[in-house]
Design a protein around this motif. Structure first.
Motif, PDB file in Angstrom:
ATOM      1  N   ILE A   1       1.461  -0.912   0.422  1.00 55.92           N
ATOM      2  CA  ILE A   1      -0.051   0.018   0.316  1.00 55.92           C
ATOM      3  C   ILE A   1       0.942   1.331   0.183  1.00 55.92           C
ATOM      4  O   ILE A   1       1.440   1.445   0.766  1.00 55.92           O
ATOM      5  CB  ILE A   1      -0.989  -0.125   1.085  1.00 55.92           C
ATOM      6  CG1 ILE A   1      -1.394  -1.279   1.484  1.00 55.92           C
ATOM      7  CG2 ILE A   1      -1.808   1.464   1.008  1.00 55.92           C
ATOM      8  CD1 ILE A   1      -2.602  -0.625   2.802  1.00 55.92           C
TER       9      ILE A   1
ATOM     10  N   ALA B   1      -4.684   6.079  -0.374  1.00 54.89           N
ATOM     11  CA  ALA B   1      -3.842   5.003  -1.200  1.00 54.89           C
ATOM     12  C   ALA B   1      -3.771   4.872  -1.879  1.00 54.89           C
ATOM     13  O   ALA B   1      -4.086   5.150  -3.272  1.00 54.89           O
ATOM     14  CB  ALA B   1      -4.759   3.751  -0.800  1.00 54.89           C
TER      15      ALA B   1
ATOM     16  N   LEU C   1      -2.251   0.515  -5.128  1.00 56.04           N
ATOM     17  CA  LEU C   1      -2.403  -0.920  -4.290  1.00 56.04           C
ATOM     18  C   LEU C   1      -1.367  -1.885  -5.335  1.00 56.04           C
ATOM     19  O   LEU C   1      -1.845  -2.328  -6.726  1.00 56.04           O
ATOM     20  CB  LEU C   1      -3.521  -1.059  -4.289  1.00 56.04           C
ATOM     21  CG  LEU C   1      -4.408  -0.019  -3.015  1.00 56.04           C
ATOM     22  CD1 LEU C   1      -5.786  -0.203  -3.446  1.00 56.04           C
ATOM     23  CD2 LEU C   1      -4.463  -0.157  -2.011  1.00 56.04           C
TER      24      LEU C   1
ATOM     25  N   ARG D   1      -6.237   2.643  -9.046  1.00 53.64           N
ATOM     26  CA  ARG D   1      -6.665   3.621  -7.698  1.00 53.64           C
ATOM     27  C   ARG D   1      -8.376   3.616  -8.326  1.00 53.64           C
ATOM     28  O   ARG D   1      -9.000   3.673  -6.992  1.00 53.64           O
ATOM     29  CB  ARG D   1      -6.207   4.519  -7.059  1.00 53.64           C
ATOM     30  CG  ARG D   1      -5.827   5.372  -8.011  1.00 53.64           C
ATOM     31  CD  ARG D   1      -4.783   6.779  -7.313  1.00 53.64           C
ATOM     32  NE  ARG D   1      -4.765   8.285  -8.759  1.00 53.64           N
ATOM     33  CZ  ARG D   1      -4.172   8.803  -8.238  1.00 53.64           C
ATOM     34  NH1 ARG D   1      -3.633   9.333  -6.282  1.00 53.64           N
ATOM     35  NH2 ARG D   1      -3.611  10.048  -9.339  1.00 53.64           N
TER      36      ARG D   1
ATOM     37  N   ILE E   1     -16.868  -1.345  -0.847  1.00 56.77           N
ATOM     38  CA  ILE E   1     -16.008  -1.580   0.018  1.00 56.77           C
ATOM     39  C   ILE E   1     -16.432  -2.057   1.043  1.00 56.77           C
ATOM     40  O   ILE E   1     -17.797  -1.875   2.069  1.00 56.77           O
ATOM     41  CB  ILE E   1     -16.100   0.221   0.610  1.00 56.77           C
ATOM     42  CG1 ILE E   1     -15.794   0.899  -0.872  1.00 56.77           C
ATOM     43  CG2 ILE E   1     -14.859   0.456   0.852  1.00 56.77           C
ATOM     44  CD1 ILE E   1     -14.092   0.588  -1.259  1.00 56.77           C
TER      45      ILE E   1
ATOM     46  N   ASN F   1      -9.323   2.474  -3.926  1.00 61.74           N
ATOM     47  CA  ASN F   1      -7.956   3.487  -2.543  1.00 61.74           C
ATOM     48  C   ASN F   1      -8.687   4.081  -1.525  1.00 61.74           C
ATOM     49  O   ASN F   1      -8.432   4.536  -0.725  1.00 61.74           O
ATOM     50  CB  ASN F   1      -7.378   3.622  -3.673  1.00 61.74           C
ATOM     51  CG  ASN F   1      -7.707   5.738  -4.177  1.00 61.74           C
ATOM     52  OD1 ASN F   1      -9.218   5.841  -4.514  1.00 61.74           O
ATOM     53  ND2 ASN F   1      -7.208   6.482  -4.051  1.00 61.74           N
TER      54      ASN F   1
ATOM     55  N   SER G   1     -10.752   2.974   0.382  1.00 60.63           N
ATOM     56  CA  SER G   1     -11.101   2.135   0.788  1.00 60.63           C
ATOM     57  C   SER G   1     -10.453   2.804   2.702  1.00 60.63           C
ATOM     58  O   SER G   1     -10.345   2.533   3.906  1.00 60.63           O
ATOM     59  CB  SER G   1     -10.944   0.490   1.075  1.00 60.63           C
ATOM     60  OG  SER G   1      -9.609  -0.016   0.370  1.00 60.63           O
ATOM     61  N   TYR G   2      -8.989   3.417   2.320  1.00 56.22           N
ATOM     62  CA  TYR G   2      -7.820   2.522   3.356  1.00 56.22           C
ATOM     63  C   TYR G   2      -8.630   4.350   3.525  1.00 56.22           C
ATOM     64  O   TYR G   2      -7.727   4.563   4.848  1.00 56.22           O
ATOM     65  CB  TYR G   2      -6.853   2.988   2.802  1.00 56.22           C
ATOM     66  CG  TYR G   2      -5.228   3.858   3.185  1.00 56.22           C
ATOM     67  CD1 TYR G   2      -4.671   3.498   4.277  1.00 56.22           C
ATOM     68  CD2 TYR G   2      -5.056   5.140   3.931  1.00 56.22           C
ATOM     69  CE1 TYR G   2      -3.742   2.856   4.793  1.00 56.22           C
ATOM     70  CE2 TYR G   2      -4.040   5.453   4.494  1.00 56.22           C
ATOM     71  CZ  TYR G   2      -3.566   3.765   5.447  1.00 56.22           C
ATOM     72  OH  TYR G   2      -2.900   4.115   6.007  1.00 56.22           O
TER      73      TYR G   2
ATOM     74  N   THR H   1      -9.047  -1.517   3.778  1.00 55.81           N
ATOM     75  CA  THR H   1      -8.652  -1.881   2.499  1.00 55.81           C
ATOM     76  C   THR H   1      -7.857  -3.316   2.421  1.00 55.81           C
ATOM     77  O   THR H   1      -8.578  -4.595   0.895  1.00 55.81           O
ATOM     78  CB  THR H   1      -7.011  -1.813   2.192  1.00 55.81           C
ATOM     79  OG1 THR H   1      -7.132   0.125   2.703  1.00 55.81           O
ATOM     80  CG2 THR H   1      -6.769  -1.572   1.440  1.00 55.81           C
TER      81      THR H   1
ATOM     82  N   THR I   1     -11.255  -5.261   1.040  1.00 60.30           N
ATOM     83  CA  THR I   1     -11.611  -4.938  -0.160  1.00 60.30           C
ATOM     84  C   THR I   1     -10.740  -5.614  -0.782  1.00 60.30           C
ATOM     85  O   THR I   1     -11.727  -6.222  -2.052  1.00 60.30           O
ATOM     86  CB  THR I   1     -12.093  -3.030  -0.301  1.00 60.30           C
ATOM     87  OG1 THR I   1     -12.611  -2.816   1.078  1.00 60.30           O
ATOM     88  CG2 THR I   1     -12.072  -2.717  -1.211  1.00 60.30           C
TER      89      THR I   1
ATOM     90  N   LYS J   1       3.104  -1.157   4.117  1.00 53.63           N
ATOM     91  CA  LYS J   1       2.722  -0.077   3.775  1.00 53.63           C
ATOM     92  C   LYS J   1       3.791   1.165   3.857  1.00 53.63           C
ATOM     93  O   LYS J   1       4.865   0.986   4.267  1.00 53.63           O
ATOM     94  CB  LYS J   1       2.093   0.796   5.598  1.00 53.63           C
ATOM     95  CG  LYS J   1       1.355   1.696   4.307  1.00 53.63           C
ATOM     96  CD  LYS J   1       0.176   2.489   5.963  1.00 53.63           C
ATOM     97  CE  LYS J   1       0.947   2.775   7.467  1.00 53.63           C
ATOM     98  NZ  LYS J   1       0.107   3.398   8.090  1.00 53.63           N
TER      99      LYS J   1
END
Length: 305
Positions: free
Chosen positions: A71, A83, A86, A105, A111, A121, A123-124, A132, A135, A149
């Motif tokens: 991430i 994010a 990914l 992204r 989600i 993205n 989701s973060y 994340t 998802t 990360k």
């Protein structure tokens, strides 16, 4: 007299070897201590013990394939961050191969935990690493065993720490005052960050940007694993400790190093295709179900599921 000289010469040689081994031992211990310290600093566990899609615990000694979600986060002060990228990495030590898939992204998907479709993205921003992971797992229908990360803004520190990276640029472009000619180019940290961020002047848009990100990551993996990087171990570990978080423990990393390292020699990049579409005035990338299913099956095969 001659035998006495031989004994003195032999004694000197043995003494030199002992001193040399002692110095190596001190160096190795220093590296190991710093490595352990860095890994502990990086460790950031999550609530779940393992993915719901992996009912049985992993065995590193049996060389079971594993999956990692990379991430790339654009973190700002007093903000959870977003994010920026990914990338799913599957590692199969038996096949001695890795597969890397960038998920665009803007990809529209459900989600998990939010109950609505949105850009993947987001989701973060909604729920951090755990949302994340959940998802991405649902979208690809595979377990994600670990996450790494990376703070993208400080990504340049890692590139500088390994002494820069060399990539093969597919077309010439300029971005934020830097020129990137076509062909093989060597990048320092600042240039690498710009190289991976440009997308609007790329004829392939975000897909081209994803490929450049994977190029740099692959170059870091290869450069970081080389013997020449040992001299810079302190800078490398300091850069990693400040800019990377993961749920991998130090013991798990040692097991992966021991049983999975040969997989780095063969890295294959996968691409996910979709169609840009505006929905309620917002741009999304809509991935056809047959494309999503085909990518999912490819990753499942590599994970031996």
């Amino acid at each position: 007299m001659r035998s006495e000289r031989k004994r003195k010469k032999r004694a000197w040689l043995i003494g030199a070897i002992v001193v040399f081994l002692a110095l190596i031992g001190t160096y190795v211990f220093s590296v190991y201590y710093k490595l352990q310290q860095t890994m502990n600093e990086m460790h950031e566990p999550i609530e779940r013990e393992r993915s719901d899609k992996r009912p049985d615990a992993l065995s590193f000694t049996e060389k079971q394939p594993i999956s990692i979600l990379l991430i790339g986060v654009d973190e700002r002060k007093n903000d959870r961050g977003r994010a920026d990228s990914l990338i799913v990495i599957t590692v199969n030590p038996k096949k001695q191969s890795m597969e890397m898939l960038s998920i665009p992204r803007d990809t529209r998907t459900m989600i998990v935990g939010k109950g609505k479709e949105d850009k993947i993205n987001h989701s973060y921003a909604f729920g951090g690493v755990e949302m994340t992971l959940a998802t991405v797992e649902q979208f690809l229908d595979i377990p994600i065993d670990y996450y790494i990360k990376v703070n993208m803004e400080s990504f340049k520190d890692i590139v500088d720490a390994v002494g820069g990276v060399t990539v093969n640029n597919s077309f010439a472009f300029e971005y934020e005052g830097e020129s990137f000619p076509k062909g093989e180019i060597t990048l320092n940290g600042e240039k690498a960050l710009k190289y991976t961020r440009m997308r609007y002047d790329d004829p392939r848009g975000d897909f081209g940007r994803q490929d450049r990100q994977k190029q740099v990551i692959e170059a870091i993996i290869k450069k970081g694993a080389s013997f020449s990087s040992l001299a810079n171990y302190n800078d490398i570990l300091e850069a990693i400790g400040k800019n990377i978080k993961t749920n991998l423990t130090f013991e798990e990393m040692k097991q992966i190093q021991a049983n999975y390292k040969e997989a780095r020699h063969h890295i294959e990049q996968l691409h996910m295709q979709g169609q840009g579409k505006k929905i309620d005035g917002i741009y999304y990338l809509v991935v056809p179900e047959e494309e999503r299913t085909a990518i999912s099956q490819r990753l499942k095969t590599h994970l031996e599921m």
